[in-house]
Design an enzyme around this catalytic site. Structure first.
Site, mmCIF file in Angstrom:
data_model
loop_
_atom_site.group_PDB
_atom_site.id
_atom_site.type_symbol
_atom_site.label_atom_id
_atom_site.label_comp_id
_atom_site.label_asym_id
_atom_site.label_seq_id
_atom_site.Cartn_x
_atom_site.Cartn_y
_atom_site.Cartn_z
ATOM 1 N N ARG A 5 10.905 -0.604 11.122
ATOM 2 C CA ARG A 5 9.803 -0.384 12.060
ATOM 3 C C ARG A 5 9.810 -1.426 13.167
ATOM 4 O O ARG A 5 10.089 -2.587 12.928
ATOM 5 C CB ARG A 5 8.462 -0.457 11.315
ATOM 6 C CG ARG A 5 7.938 0.900 10.927
ATOM 7 C CD ARG A 5 6.771 0.858 9.994
ATOM 8 N NE ARG A 5 5.677 -0.010 10.394
ATOM 9 C CZ ARG A 5 4.562 -0.157 9.678
ATOM 10 N NH1 ARG A 5 4.419 0.528 8.551
ATOM 11 N NH2 ARG A 5 3.604 -0.949 10.070
ATOM 12 N N ARG A 9 -10.200 0.269 8.494
ATOM 13 C CA ARG A 9 -9.541 -0.977 8.850
ATOM 14 C C ARG A 9 -10.545 -2.008 9.359
ATOM 15 O O ARG A 9 -10.191 -3.118 9.669
ATOM 16 C CB ARG A 9 -8.569 -0.625 9.964
ATOM 17 C CG ARG A 9 -7.429 -1.542 10.198
ATOM 18 C CD ARG A 9 -6.374 -1.359 9.150
ATOM 19 N NE ARG A 9 -5.090 -1.783 9.628
ATOM 20 C CZ ARG A 9 -3.963 -1.191 9.322
ATOM 21 N NH1 ARG A 9 -3.935 -0.155 8.537
ATOM 22 N NH2 ARG A 9 -2.835 -1.666 9.780
ATOM 23 N N LYS A 50 0.834 -1.212 0.000
ATOM 24 C CA LYS A 50 0.000 0.000 0.000
ATOM 25 C C LYS A 50 0.866 1.257 0.000
ATOM 26 O O LYS A 50 0.678 2.160 -0.811
ATOM 27 C CB LYS A 50 -0.939 0.007 1.230
ATOM 28 C CG LYS A 50 -1.825 -1.238 1.336
ATOM 29 C CD LYS A 50 -2.728 -1.200 2.555
ATOM 30 C CE LYS A 50 -2.031 -1.250 3.890
ATOM 31 N NZ LYS A 50 -1.318 -2.513 4.190
ATOM 32 N N ARG A 56 -0.377 -9.075 13.375
ATOM 33 C CA ARG A 56 -0.958 -8.118 12.412
ATOM 34 C C ARG A 56 -1.700 -8.872 11.301
ATOM 35 O O ARG A 56 -2.765 -8.435 10.854
ATOM 36 C CB ARG A 56 0.147 -7.227 11.836
ATOM 37 C CG ARG A 56 0.661 -6.205 12.852
ATOM 38 C CD ARG A 56 2.017 -5.633 12.458
ATOM 39 N NE ARG A 56 2.010 -4.936 11.203
ATOM 40 C CZ ARG A 56 3.101 -4.719 10.466
ATOM 41 N NH1 ARG A 56 4.277 -5.173 10.870
ATOM 42 N NH2 ARG A 56 3.021 -4.053 9.349
ATOM 43 N N ARG A 96 11.873 -5.045 5.241
ATOM 44 C CA ARG A 96 11.474 -3.668 4.881
ATOM 45 C C ARG A 96 12.313 -2.617 5.605
ATOM 46 O O ARG A 96 12.679 -2.769 6.751
ATOM 47 C CB ARG A 96 10.009 -3.459 5.240
ATOM 48 C CG ARG A 96 9.600 -1.993 5.083
ATOM 49 C CD ARG A 96 8.144 -1.810 5.076
ATOM 50 N NE ARG A 96 7.508 -2.179 6.324
ATOM 51 C CZ ARG A 96 6.206 -2.090 6.513
ATOM 52 N NH1 ARG A 96 5.432 -1.648 5.555
ATOM 53 N NH2 ARG A 96 5.684 -2.443 7.658
HETATM 54 P P1 AP5 Z 1 4.771 -1.592 1.958
HETATM 55 O O1 AP5 Z 1 4.382 -0.796 0.770
HETATM 56 O O2 AP5 Z 1 5.570 -0.904 3.023
HETATM 57 O O3 AP5 Z 1 3.521 -2.349 2.598
HETATM 58 P P2 AP5 Z 1 2.194 -1.788 3.252
HETATM 59 O O4 AP5 Z 1 1.052 -2.481 2.591
HETATM 60 O O5 AP5 Z 1 2.182 -0.291 3.268
HETATM 61 O O6 AP5 Z 1 2.368 -2.427 4.694
HETATM 62 P P3 AP5 Z 1 2.280 -1.821 6.171
HETATM 63 O O7 AP5 Z 1 3.051 -2.761 7.056
HETATM 64 O O8 AP5 Z 1 2.693 -0.395 6.237
HETATM 65 O O9 AP5 Z 1 0.808 -1.986 6.457
HETATM 66 P P4 AP5 Z 1 0.155 -2.102 7.799
HETATM 67 O O10 AP5 Z 1 -1.237 -2.069 7.348
HETATM 68 O O11 AP5 Z 1 0.530 -3.244 8.650
HETATM 69 O O12 AP5 Z 1 0.760 -0.879 8.627
HETATM 70 P P5 AP5 Z 1 0.177 0.515 9.062
HETATM 71 O O13 AP5 Z 1 1.292 1.468 9.150
HETATM 72 O O14 AP5 Z 1 -1.032 0.865 8.277
HETATM 73 O O15 AP5 Z 1 5.589 -2.869 1.412
HETATM 74 C C1 AP5 Z 1 6.127 -3.828 2.317
HETATM 75 C C2 AP5 Z 1 7.513 -4.276 1.843
HETATM 76 O O16 AP5 Z 1 7.378 -4.976 0.610
HETATM 77 C C3 AP5 Z 1 8.494 -3.121 1.561
HETATM 78 O O17 AP5 Z 1 9.760 -3.519 1.979
HETATM 79 C C4 AP5 Z 1 8.448 -2.959 0.034
HETATM 80 O O18 AP5 Z 1 9.656 -2.447 -0.483
HETATM 81 C C5 AP5 Z 1 8.189 -4.377 -0.419
HETATM 82 N N1 AP5 Z 1 7.399 -4.462 -1.648
HETATM 83 C C6 AP5 Z 1 6.344 -3.673 -2.020
HETATM 84 N N2 AP5 Z 1 5.867 -4.075 -3.215
HETATM 85 C C7 AP5 Z 1 6.601 -5.155 -3.586
HETATM 86 C C8 AP5 Z 1 6.592 -6.038 -4.726
HETATM 87 N N3 AP5 Z 1 5.704 -5.878 -5.722
HETATM 88 N N4 AP5 Z 1 7.492 -7.039 -4.754
HETATM 89 C C9 AP5 Z 1 8.392 -7.226 -3.741
HETATM 90 N N5 AP5 Z 1 8.449 -6.418 -2.641
HETATM 91 C C10 AP5 Z 1 7.576 -5.399 -2.569
HETATM 92 O O19 AP5 Z 1 -0.361 0.180 10.539
HETATM 93 C C11 AP5 Z 1 0.527 -0.034 11.631
HETATM 94 C C12 AP5 Z 1 -0.285 -0.145 12.917
HETATM 95 O O20 AP5 Z 1 -0.982 1.099 13.176
HETATM 96 C C13 AP5 Z 1 -1.399 -1.209 12.923
HETATM 97 O O21 AP5 Z 1 -0.906 -2.480 13.272
HETATM 98 C C14 AP5 Z 1 -2.357 -0.632 13.978
HETATM 99 O O22 AP5 Z 1 -1.891 -0.859 15.292
HETATM 100 C C15 AP5 Z 1 -2.275 0.865 13.715
HETATM 101 N N6 AP5 Z 1 -3.295 1.339 12.742
HETATM 102 C C16 AP5 Z 1 -3.055 1.863 11.502
HETATM 103 N N7 AP5 Z 1 -4.202 2.202 10.897
HETATM 104 C C17 AP5 Z 1 -5.193 1.885 11.759
HETATM 105 C C18 AP5 Z 1 -6.611 1.985 11.699
HETATM 106 N N8 AP5 Z 1 -7.234 2.471 10.606
HETATM 107 N N9 AP5 Z 1 -7.326 1.559 12.774
HETATM 108 C C19 AP5 Z 1 -6.715 1.073 13.869
HETATM 109 N N10 AP5 Z 1 -5.380 0.938 13.990
HETATM 110 C C20 AP5 Z 1 -4.616 1.344 12.951
#
Ligand code: AP5
Length: 214
Positions: free
Chosen positions: A160, A92, A17, A171, A127
């Site tokens: 992270r 979410r 994402k 997660r 990552r």
């Molecule tokens: P990346 O693009 O970083 O992945 P992402 O989908 O953004 O993953 P996140 O871990 O950021 O999502 P998340 O939903 O767990 O975290 P968030 O910060 O929202 O890609 C991942 C890796 O893959 C990278 O190294 C990249 O280079 C590689 N990659 C990408 N594309 C590729 C490809 N095609 N091929 C190979 N490699 C590739 O949430 C964190 C925490 O915040 C949650 O756990 C929760 O506690 C809280 N939180 C956030 N939002 C909410 C909400 N709405 N409600 C409640 N709690 C929330």
């Protein structure tokens, strides 16, 4: 023909994402609104909200809806979001999706990035993220040109805290139980587009661009 600009990126942790969002920001000139980034900023600044959110995030659990909603609603009211936005990691769960509807906040497209679980784990453990612009890299799959330095803005790259094996497992479970039901919810609303999230980052972005045509 027009291009959708009120967007949501849906997908499991590590689905790509954040990686795809920065490309959309650069092309469409609309902001990425990542609740994960907003929450991590609140934690780093030591705000009351950040202190409350920290424990949930460290365990890989969802932060309570009311905390996240207050952040998103405030961010969406800023002038740069007037012509569109990329919601990343929000909604979410179904109750967050309904809170958006209740506030009259519309989505044109929900773009789901579909990636098998085994690949997600490898992506998250390798990552690295830019401290300054939050661009996402991978030690093997998407390395920065210079080790530890962001190609986009020159910022420092870091790992992270919640990208450890045990928190990643939590997660992924939380995603299946609470977030995956949104696929059905937005399918029924007629705005879901499912995009295979494996293969080259550029190929996935091309599929996203096609899905934006309305
Ligand atoms: P990346 O693009 O970083 O992945 P992402 O989908 O953004 O993953 P996140 O871990 O950021 O999502 P998340 O939903 O767990 O975290 P968030 O910060 O929202 O890609 C991942 C890796 O893959 C990278 O190294 C990249 O280079 C590689 N990659 C990408 N594309 C590729 C490809 N095609 N091929 C190979 N490699 C590739 O949430 C964190 C925490 O915040 C949650 O756990 C929760 O506690 C809280 N939180 C956030 N939002 C909410 C909400 N709405 N409600 C409640 N709690 C929330």
């Amino acid at each position: 023909m027009s291009i959708a600009t009120r967007l949501m990126l849906l997908g499991a942790p590590g689905a790509g994402k954040g990686t795809q969002a920065v490309r959309l920001v650069d092309e469409l000139g609309i902001p990425q609104i990542s609740t994960g980034d907003l929450l991590r900023n609140a934690v780093a600044q030591g705000t009351d909200l950040g202190k409350e959110a920290q424990t949930y995030m460290a365990a890989g659990k969802l932060v309570p809806d009311e905390l996240v909603l207050s952040l998103v609603v405030a961010r969406l009211s800023e002038p740069d979001a007037a012509n569109g936005y990329i919601l990343d990691g929000f909604p979410r769960n179904i109750s967050q999706a309904e809170a958006l509807v209740a506030r009259g906040i519309k989505l044109d497209r929900v773009l789901s990035l579909d990636v098998p679980k085994e690949e997600l784990i490898g992506r998250l453990t390798g990552r690295r993220i830019c401290r300054a612009c939050q661009a996402s890299y991978h030690l093997t799959f998407n390395p920065s040109k210079k080790e530890g330095v962001c190609d986009r803005c020159g910022g420092e790259l870091y790992q992270r805290k919640d990208d450890s094996a045990d928190v990643i497992a939590n997660r992924l479970e939380v995603y299946e139980a609470q977030t995956a039901p949104l696929l059905d919810y937005y399918e029924k609303a007629g705005i879901l587009r499912r995009i295979p999230g494996t293969g080259s980052i550029e190929g996935i972005y091309a599929a996203i661009q096609n899905a934006l045509v309305m």
